[in-house]
Every structure is written in C-alpha cells, then in structure tokens.
Design an enzyme around this catalytic site. Structure first.
Site, short mmCIF file in Angstrom:
data_model
loop_
_atom_site.label_atom_id
_atom_site.label_comp_id
_atom_site.label_asym_id
_atom_site.label_seq_id
_atom_site.Cartn_x
_atom_site.Cartn_y
_atom_site.Cartn_z
N HIS A 207 0.81 -1.06 0.14
CA HIS A 207 0.00 -0.13 0.05
C HIS A 207 0.84 1.29 -0.10
O HIS A 207 1.77 1.30 0.69
CB HIS A 207 -0.90 -0.03 1.17
CG HIS A 207 -2.25 0.94 1.07
ND1 HIS A 207 -2.05 2.25 0.63
CD2 HIS A 207 -3.48 0.67 1.22
CE1 HIS A 207 -3.17 2.98 0.54
NE2 HIS A 207 -4.10 1.86 0.82
N ASP B 175 5.84 6.56 -3.58
CA ASP B 175 6.33 6.12 -2.44
C ASP B 175 7.91 6.11 -2.85
O ASP B 175 8.43 6.07 -1.59
CB ASP B 175 6.02 4.38 -2.37
CG ASP B 175 4.47 4.41 -2.56
OD1 ASP B 175 3.97 4.95 -1.46
OD2 ASP B 175 3.87 3.58 -3.39
N HIS C 264 2.94 1.32 -10.79
CA HIS C 264 1.80 1.66 -9.93
C HIS C 264 0.60 0.86 -10.38
O HIS C 264 0.46 0.55 -11.82
CB HIS C 264 1.60 3.01 -9.86
CG HIS C 264 0.49 3.50 -8.96
ND1 HIS C 264 -0.87 3.46 -9.01
CD2 HIS C 264 0.58 4.12 -7.75
CE1 HIS C 264 -1.81 3.94 -8.22
NE2 HIS C 264 -0.67 4.27 -7.20
#
Length: 486
Positions: A308, A407, A351
C-alpha cells in the site's frame, strides 16, 4: 429468442449479449436512470444484469456453479469493477493525471494547503476565507485526546510498530463517542441527511482529522521512549504535528517552516487517491453502518501492508528498507540485475493505476530537493538517485512502464473521510458491500466419524507444529486434571 433486461431502448443505446450455450440473446439497455439496476451510466454497466443470463446445468457439471441462477462476473482484485458513484477524485492512469474535484493535483500542491484541499474533498468546493478559518479552527480544537489515552499508549511494548498502535488507537477512540455509533443511536444516524445528522457527521470528521496527527505523534513517541506532548496553539496542522513529535521542552520551539511546508504538501498529495485499498476497506467496513472510528481503524490496518502506498503506507517503508539493503550507489547495477532475475523486489516503481509516471512523484521529488537544502542530503539519497537514474534509462523497466511512483520519494521525507461522508449521503441509502465468490471446493459430502477418517497430510492441509518454551514442554509431560489424552 431475445430478451430485454430493462426498459425498451433503440439499438444504438443497448448492449446485445448472445449466450452460445442456449442460443438466447439478451438486450441490456444503455439508457441510464439512477434507479435502473440494469442500466449503463457514465460508461458503466451493472454486473447484476448478467444474473438474468442463465442456462441449465450440463451433464456432470457441479451444482455449486449455480449456472441456472445466472452468470457471475469474475474480477480478481477489482481490476475493472466500479462499486460506487463518486464526485471526488479522477485518475487517468494512462496519461498520468490526478485531479481532486476537477482541480489538477499540480495546481493544488503549488497553491493550496492540506486542510483547504481536505475541505475541497469533503464538501465539494474550495472554501471562502471564513469557511476555511472555521474548518481549521474546528480541526485544531479537536486535536486533544482524553488523558486516559496515555495509559492506552503506554500499554504497548516499547518496540511496537507505530501503525499497529495507530490502528488500535482509532478503534479505541470510538469507545469515547457513543453519539457516533449507529449501533447505539439508530441506523439513520449519518444517512438521514438532515441538519442534526450532518452536524453529527461533521463533528466526527473534525475529531478524526484533528486527532489523527496527535495519535500518530503519540505512537512515534512511544517508540522514542519520550513523554507525550499536548497539541500546541497557534501552529498550522502540520506544524502542530511536527511539534508533538519533536518538542523536548525547548522554549518558544517552532518547527522548520521548510519541513512544515514539505509535510503539508505530502499530506495534500496523499489526501485522496480514489478507491485505493485503505479507502475501499473503510467503505466496505462503513457499509455495515459501523461507527466511523472502527471503519478508519480497518483502513489503517489495510494501509499497514507493504503493497500500500501512502504517507504511513507499508510501501514507503519498503522503499527505505530496499535502499538500505542496496548499500550504496556502486551496488545499484548488481541490484537491478537481481531484480531482472526476480531475485530482488524493486519497491517504489510502477503503480496499479498509473501506466506512465505517477504525477505526484514529480512534485515530491521537487519537495525532497527543497527539504535536503536545509537538512543536508539523506544518507540514502545518493543510492536513490543512482537507482532512479539507472531504472528510468533501462529498457527492461521502461518497457514494463516501471517509472518511479509517489512512494519512492515520499519515504525519504518523512485518507478516507470524504468517501465515507459521500457514501453515507448517497441517493438510495447505503447498501452493505457483499461481493460474490466462485466456489471451487468440494461438492456435497457426508460426515465421517473421526475413527473412520483417512489421515490427510500435507503442508497446506494440516496445522504447522509450533515450537514452545521449556515450561510448555514440561507442562505437556505433567499430569493434571482435564489434560487431553490425545
């Protein structure tokens, strides 16, 4: 033989489906009405339309397939299933576009603030000065927690992961507010849509957003072995958060404005991302009309996972661990070769939604540069830069569209109330989310007494033995009343 699954429509406003098993033809109307279960609305079609496409069981076919009850739609991982109508966030993964309520994320990151953007997401419009001031005041005034919370946080081990603490803390928080619990106050507590219901809903939104940073700071300070800090007055939302994490008693302490702004941008970029795993978990849990604190706790548990993304998501931590394991820029080529051989995992690239670059990654990269001007370069930055530059030029990763995502950079610098509110107020009320499954297990079989059963052994079909401490082994050898003889 043809059959219409809805209102009569012209041929160019319908979908024709032929079932080759039976020879029947079905017409699914595209003319959209919100109350039509079988309608196409905004380029979507209801999956329940296919329940009418039924066929008799073939000879030898399993009855568990439920073929006479109609087709089911298989969509592992919800790759192409829409579960709710939303006006909040638009993502075009192929083009790398992210918009909140129509506003490009790049413009909001440059001109807005996290709380102003939160107002936009929750209420649908950018606020006036008075509206924003009221919203900010309510959130900061709801940042305090009950004094008993200190005992709760101190009950965790010193090395407990902050996300495990935070997940528990949100559930704990819900026990203080009985007026926020539909199980106690009635099912229409948040769905009525009247003044009292909306005010109650807003109060919980203020509490959750206001206390989120306080709870997170407390979880952080548990790990640091420090006393907790009361939320200070006169600071911004992110300034208040940094203060609660870092203040050690210094007089007139104020966090760095550069770090304060950077964190605000990060909060803004992560404020919403359509129905990602944690948001979907909140909505799935909230669809049972549980209190919002329990729903948020469930979302935190989802956010904890290493797949996540998000400010507190496990993917950020995975990037840091990856960079540490690489060891230095000189080891990047060997690491990428290991990734190609599937011996290593490349975190922070690619992604689920974005097929090109994540638009947030460019903003965070710029923000990271501004932060490192005042902090000095992160010890992992040189490795990150070398990895970034090598991966984006490598045909292996370019071909697979593995560009840096949000991220990759956000982990070096340091969601869900809008969707919950929208679901509570949706037209037609809240329907509990209950997905179907495709059952592939055993067909009907008779119970066999324990003494007559064959022994089934295997890694996945019997419990694994767990080693116990010495005292447990000694207890197993002892004799006592009630001990099993097996």
């Amino acid at each position: 033989m043809g059959r219409s699954l809805g209102n009569n429509t012209s041929s160019d406003e319908s979908l024709t489906v032929r079932d080759n098993r039976t020879g029947k033809t079905y017409t699914v109307p595209m003319a959209a009405t919100l109350r039509d279960d079988y309608s196409i609305k905004d380029n979507t079609i209801s999956a329940t339309a296919f329940k009418a496409i039924a066929a008799p069981l073939k000879p030898g076919e399993r009855e568990e397939n439920e073929t006479p009850k109609g087709l089911r739609v298989s969509d592992k991982g919800f790759l192409n299933t829409a579960v709710i109508q939303s006006q909040i966030t638009y993502i075009d993964g192929d083009a790398g576009v992210l918009r909140y309520r129509g506003y490009p994320i790049e413009e909001l990151a440059q001109h807005s603030t996290h709380l102003e953007t939160a107002y936009l997401l929750i209420y649908g419009t950018l606020p006036s000065e008075r509206q924003l001031r009221l919203f900010e005041d309510e959130i900061t005034s709801h940042s305090f927690v009950h004094a008993d919370a200190e005992h709760f946080f101190r009950s965790f081990r010193y090395d407990a992961h902050p996300m495990a603490i935070l997940t528990s803390a949100f559930a704990y928080l819900g026990s203080y507010y009985s007026e926020a619990n539909p199980s106690l106050q009635g099912q229409r507590l948040f769905t009525a849509g009247d003044k009292a219901s909306l005010e109650n809903m807003d109060r919980q939104i203020f509490r959750i957003i206001g206390k989120a940073t306080t709870l997170a700071a407390m979880a952080y300070r548990v790990r640091q072995g420090r006393e907790f800090v009361i939320p200070p007055a006169g600071l911004s939302y992110t300034g208040q958060f940094l203060y609660q994490m870092d203040h050690l008693g210094q007089k007139d302490y104020k966090p760095s404005p550069v770090l304060e702004k950077a964190l605000d941008v990060l909060f803004l970029l992560h404020a919403d991302h359509e129905l990602n795993a944690s948001c979907t978990t909140v909505l799935q849990t909230g669809s049972s009309l549980v209190d919002p604190y329990s729903a948020i706790a469930a979302g935190c548990a989802s956010l904890y996972g290493p797949l996540h993304a998000g400010i507190a998501g496990g993917a950020n931590e995975a990037v840091i661990r990856m960079l540490i394991s690489i060891g230095g820029p000189e080891n990047v080529p060997a690491f990428l070769d290991a990734v190609k051989r599937r011996e290593k995992v490349l975190s922070g690239f690619g992604h689920r939604v974005y097929k090109t670059s994540d638009p947030r990654s460019f903003i965070i990269r710029k923000t990271a540069d501004e932060v490192f001007k005042v902090t000095g370069k992160d010890e992992l930055l040189e490795t990150a830069m070398a990895l970034h530059d090598a991966a984006i030029k490598d045909e292996y990763f370019v071909k697979r569209r593995l560009a840096p995502n949000v991220d990759f950079w956000s982990g070096l610098i340091y969601r869900a109330m809008a969707h919950w509110r929208q679901m509570m107020l949706q037209e037609g009320g809240v329907k509990i989310w209950r997905p179907r499954q495709v059952y592939v297990g055993s067909t009907k079989r008779d119970y066999v007494p324990i003494g007559e059963r064959p022994v089934v052994r295997g890694l996945k079909v019997e419990p694994s033995p767990v080693p116990h401490s010495g005292i447990s082994k000694r207890t197993e050898l002892a004799r006592f009343a009630g001990k099993s003889k097996l």
